[in-house]
Design a protein around this motif. Structure first.
Motif, PDB file in Angstrom:
ATOM      1  N   ALA A 187       7.223   4.233   6.174  1.00 41.48           N
ATOM      2  CA  ALA A 187       5.912   3.590   5.992  1.00 41.48           C
ATOM      3  C   ALA A 187       5.852   2.273   6.758  1.00 41.48           C
ATOM      4  O   ALA A 187       4.828   1.926   7.345  1.00 41.48           O
ATOM      5  CB  ALA A 187       5.658   3.357   4.505  1.00 41.48           C
TER       6      ALA A 187
ATOM      7  N   ARG B 112       0.828  -1.219   0.000  1.00 40.63           N
ATOM      8  CA  ARG B 112       0.000   0.000   0.000  1.00 40.63           C
ATOM      9  C   ARG B 112       0.855   1.260   0.000  1.00 40.63           C
ATOM     10  O   ARG B 112       0.348   2.367   0.115  1.00 40.63           O
ATOM     11  CB  ARG B 112      -0.944   0.004   1.208  1.00 40.63           C
ATOM     12  CG  ARG B 112      -2.045  -1.042   1.132  1.00 40.63           C
ATOM     13  CD  ARG B 112      -2.999  -0.822  -0.048  1.00 40.63           C
ATOM     14  NE  ARG B 112      -4.013  -1.859  -0.130  1.00 40.63           N
ATOM     15  CZ  ARG B 112      -3.868  -2.992  -0.828  1.00 40.63           C
ATOM     16  NH1 ARG B 112      -2.760  -3.230  -1.517  1.00 40.63           N
ATOM     17  NH2 ARG B 112      -4.847  -3.888  -0.855  1.00 40.63           N
TER      18      ARG B 112
ATOM     19  N   GLY C 243      -3.879   3.222  -1.384  1.00 40.56           N
ATOM     20  CA  GLY C 243      -2.458   3.315  -1.039  1.00 40.56           C
ATOM     21  C   GLY C 243      -1.860   4.629  -1.474  1.00 40.56           C
ATOM     22  O   GLY C 243      -2.576   5.537  -1.915  1.00 40.56           O
TER      23      GLY C 243
ATOM     24  N   CYS D  45       1.253   7.200   5.666  1.00 47.47           N
ATOM     25  CA  CYS D  45       0.615   5.936   6.021  1.00 47.47           C
ATOM     26  C   CYS D  45      -0.034   5.988   7.399  1.00 47.47           C
ATOM     27  O   CYS D  45      -0.584   5.004   7.857  1.00 47.47           O
ATOM     28  CB  CYS D  45       1.634   4.806   5.937  1.00 47.47           C
ATOM     29  SG  CYS D  45       2.293   4.582   4.277  1.00 47.47           S
ATOM     30  N   SER D  46       0.070   7.119   8.075  1.00 46.01           N
ATOM     31  CA  SER D  46      -0.555   7.270   9.392  1.00 46.01           C
ATOM     32  C   SER D  46      -1.030   8.714   9.497  1.00 46.01           C
ATOM     33  O   SER D  46      -0.512   9.519  10.264  1.00 46.01           O
ATOM     34  CB  SER D  46       0.456   6.931  10.498  1.00 46.01           C
ATOM     35  OG  SER D  46      -0.173   6.939  11.752  1.00 46.01           O
TER      36      SER D  46
ATOM     37  N   THR E 192       2.551  -0.427   7.418  1.00 52.08           N
ATOM     38  CA  THR E 192       2.097  -0.475   6.032  1.00 52.08           C
ATOM     39  C   THR E 192       3.025  -1.355   5.209  1.00 52.08           C
ATOM     40  O   THR E 192       4.248  -1.272   5.353  1.00 52.08           O
ATOM     41  CB  THR E 192       2.065   0.947   5.435  1.00 52.08           C
ATOM     42  OG1 THR E 192       1.195   1.748   6.244  1.00 52.08           O
ATOM     43  CG2 THR E 192       1.568   0.946   3.999  1.00 52.08           C
ATOM     44  N   ARG E 193       2.447  -2.213   4.372  1.00 55.76           N
ATOM     45  CA  ARG E 193       3.282  -3.014   3.473  1.00 55.76           C
ATOM     46  C   ARG E 193       3.850  -2.081   2.396  1.00 55.76           C
ATOM     47  O   ARG E 193       3.103  -1.546   1.585  1.00 55.76           O
ATOM     48  CB  ARG E 193       2.472  -4.151   2.862  1.00 55.76           C
ATOM     49  CG  ARG E 193       2.084  -5.171   3.907  1.00 55.76           C
ATOM     50  CD  ARG E 193       1.419  -6.399   3.342  1.00 55.76           C
ATOM     51  NE  ARG E 193       1.320  -7.417   4.399  1.00 55.76           N
ATOM     52  CZ  ARG E 193       0.766  -8.603   4.231  1.00 55.76           C
ATOM     53  NH1 ARG E 193       0.243  -8.935   3.070  1.00 55.76           N
ATOM     54  NH2 ARG E 193       0.728  -9.466   5.236  1.00 55.76           N
TER      55      ARG E 193
END
Lengths: 355, 246
Positions: free
Chosen positions: A66, A22, A48, B82-83, A71-72
């Motif tokens: 990340a 993502r 993503g 991502c956050s 998160t992948r």
């Protein structure tokens, strides 16, 4: 879902997304630009995020960031760009963070060439960065295999909390083949124990991820990583043993070189030559077992075929073969591709005792 | 009796290992106060780089990630994207941010990443023992400019607020000093404004904090504060360089 025609870099990108990726960050470098280009369109479709970093160095550190929040995340590059990422890959391993790195390799050293080569074997398997950590290195030889390995790569990375490398060459990245894509993986719903960020606001002890340790802690990390690499050798080796049962001649090749060699071996078998191939799919852990179970009363010679000069896998082969049979090598390098005639001729020389 | 002064809860109850008189401790403290005033102690992620600032890993009690030298803005980019609901900030020194990390800071600022960079500028590499930084003053002595920085061969002090303020994306860019209480209060207000801007989804915010390095400047703590007033601050004028309504 039926088979669809995809280009190597795009197939890997799609498989990564289906496998849960993502976040992608990367910097343009030939011959892998289709991978970030694909991701720039595809990741927003699945919620993503894609960032074109200001450099390879920045990109691998974005992936590191990340990964800290669970998160992948992945990056890709080609040989000189992978060298630039190596510091960040070491930090990932040092901080126990999962990530997927894809190297679509080209000729070197230096700026080398944008044409395909397999000249990064030593870097990938021995020292992908400073500090003595290791990574699982997958080396697919077809796009279907690339899709399947990429799809599951995050599972290895998260199991081990360590980065995983997929190594292909520019030729595999550029060809088109039919592939069957797996279904979209369900993402883990629970937060990992180490994951930073606290979206639910639960009361918990603050967490820290870093690759700096007091001496005793670092030694423990080094031991743990060492034991992990030994366990890979016991559990995670992937290899294709092709026509080995009665083989007197054993070709060793991976990736694109194995593809070309398979053609030659198939032709020679039709002429009655007892020849087979060990094709490492994991370059690390190296498939030592395939060499150990051979009947050295029968094997007359090994032929290491790689698209690089001099051969880089030869030392790993020699450690298993010892002096029980001669090891010959054949390769092309600098962006010159292996071809059927050249490989066949090289094998025939060995058969005729002229190598 | 009402307690007016206490240790922020998101700081470990221990003595600071920073050198006596070093303003890194104060910068850490006022940042922690802002984090608590905004009730973000359970919702923030601090990205720490390499240098004296790395020691923040010992002192803070919030989620933290240690990054490579100069790369904190890249790491923070991955973290924040991502956050998105976390309060994300870096705390970087001048060697880290203005030399090895120049590409990362300018590119993150130019993308308008929605996090905050706190930039502690003491005009020298502290952790490695006092080498010249991009921010070292003309004529200022360091272990690699032992006769004083010569602009003919080593250039001039680099002003990061001014550079970043030329970019379109950043929303708040300001320089404060921690050399006296009045300025400390202004700095704290600036950090708070930056964090509030981020929490409102505003975009990139950059707060430079002028600090000292008594050890490597070879001055007593008090003399180092006088040196800041007489020498450093005239080269790095305090003020708000950019403030875009969000």
């Amino acid at each position: 879902m039926g088979k669809i025609l995809m280009k190597g870099c795009e197939a890997i990108a799609e498989a990564a997304v289906l496998g849960g990726c993502r976040f992608y960050a990367g910097y343009p470098i030939t011959p892998q630009n289709e991978l970030p280009e694909y991701m720039s369109v595809r990741l927003p479709e699945v919620g993503g995020d894609f960032v074109q970093g200001e450099s390879e160095v920045a990109s691998i550190n974005m992936v590191y960031g990340a990964a800290t929040v669970g998160t992948r995340a992945m990056t890709s590059s080609s040989s000189p760009g992978i060298a630039l990422k190596s510091e960040g890959i070491s930090y990932l391993s040092g901080a126990n963070l999962p990530a997927l790195i894809v190297n679509v390799s080209r000729g070197g050293p230096g700026l080398g060439t944008i044409q395909p080569a397999q000249s990064d074997y030593l870097q990938a398997t021995k020292a992908m960065g400073h500090g003595g950590f290791r990574m699982i290195v997958f080396a697919p030889y077809s796009l279907q295999e690339a899709v399947d390995l990429t799809y599951n790569a995050f599972d290895y990375a998260e199991r081990d909390r360590n980065p995983v490398l997929i190594l292909i060459d520019g030729a595999l990245g550029s060809i088109k083949e039919l592939v069957e894509l797996p279904p979209m993986k369900e993402l883990p719903t629970e937060q990992a124990k180490w994951q930073l960020g606290n979206p639910t606001g639960e009361k918990r002890v603050a967490r820290m991820l870093t690759s700096i340790y007091p001496e005793a802690g670092l030694e423990t990390l080094n031991r743990t990583k060492g034991e992990m690499a030994v366990a890979w050798g016991e559990n995670d080796v992937m290899v294709e043993e092709f026509l080995l049962d009665d083989a007197e001649y054993v070709v060793v090749a991976y990736g694109i070189a194995a593809r070309v060699a398979k053609e030659a071996i198939t032709g020679l078998r039709e002429k009655g030559v007892k020849i087979g191939m060990i094709r490492p799919i994991t370059l690390f852990p190296f498939p030592k077992g395939s060499f150990r179970k051979l009947d050295y009363g029968k094997v007359k010679a090994f032929i290491d075929i790689e698209m690089t000069v001099p051969a880089q896998m030869r030392d790993d082969i020699a450690l298993e073969v010892l002096d029980r049979a001669p090891i010959y090598e054949y390769g092309r390098s600098g962006g010159v591709l292996l071809d059927d005639d050249g490989v066949l001729e090289a094998i025939e020389k060995v058969l005729e005792g002229e190598a | 009796m009402e307690q007016l002064y206490k240790r922020p809860k998101c700081i470990q109850p221990m003595q600071s290992g920073y050198c006596p008189g070093c303003l890194h401790s104060l910068a850490t403290r006022i940042t922690a106060e802002v984090v608590e005033e905004l009730e973000q102690q359970n919702n923030c992620i601090l990205v720490l780089p390499v240098g004296c600032s790395t020691m923040g890993l010992l002192y803070w009690k919030i989620d933290m990630v240690g990054s490579a030298h100069g790369r904190a803005p890249a790491v923070a980019t991955g973290v924040k994207r991502c956050s998105k609901n976390s309060l994300v900030f870096t705390y970087q020194g001048d060697g880290d941010l203005a030399a090895i990390g120049l590409a990362e800071i300018l590119s993150a600022a130019n993308r308008g990443e929605n996090y905050t960079v706190l930039f502690a500028n003491n005009s020298i590499y502290g952790m490695t023992g006092g080498q010249m930084a991009p921010t070292t003053l003309e004529g200022q002595k360091s272990t690699t400019t032992q006769k004083g920085r010569d602009p003919l061969t080593t250039g001039y002090p680099m002003r990061m607020c001014e550079l970043i303020a030329t970019l379109d994306a950043p929303k708040y860019v300001a320089r404060f000093s921690l050399h006296d209480p009045a300025n400390v209060r202004k700095a704290k207000a600036g950090i708070k404004k930056a964090f509030e801007t981020q929490l409102a989804g505003g975009g990139f915010t950059f707060v430079e904090l002028m600090i000292n390095c008594p050890t490597n400047w070879g001055l007593t703590p008090l003399d180092s504060l006088t040196y800041m007033v007489e020498n450093t601050i005239p080269v790095f004028p305090l003020g708000v360089y950019k403030d875009v309504e969000v």
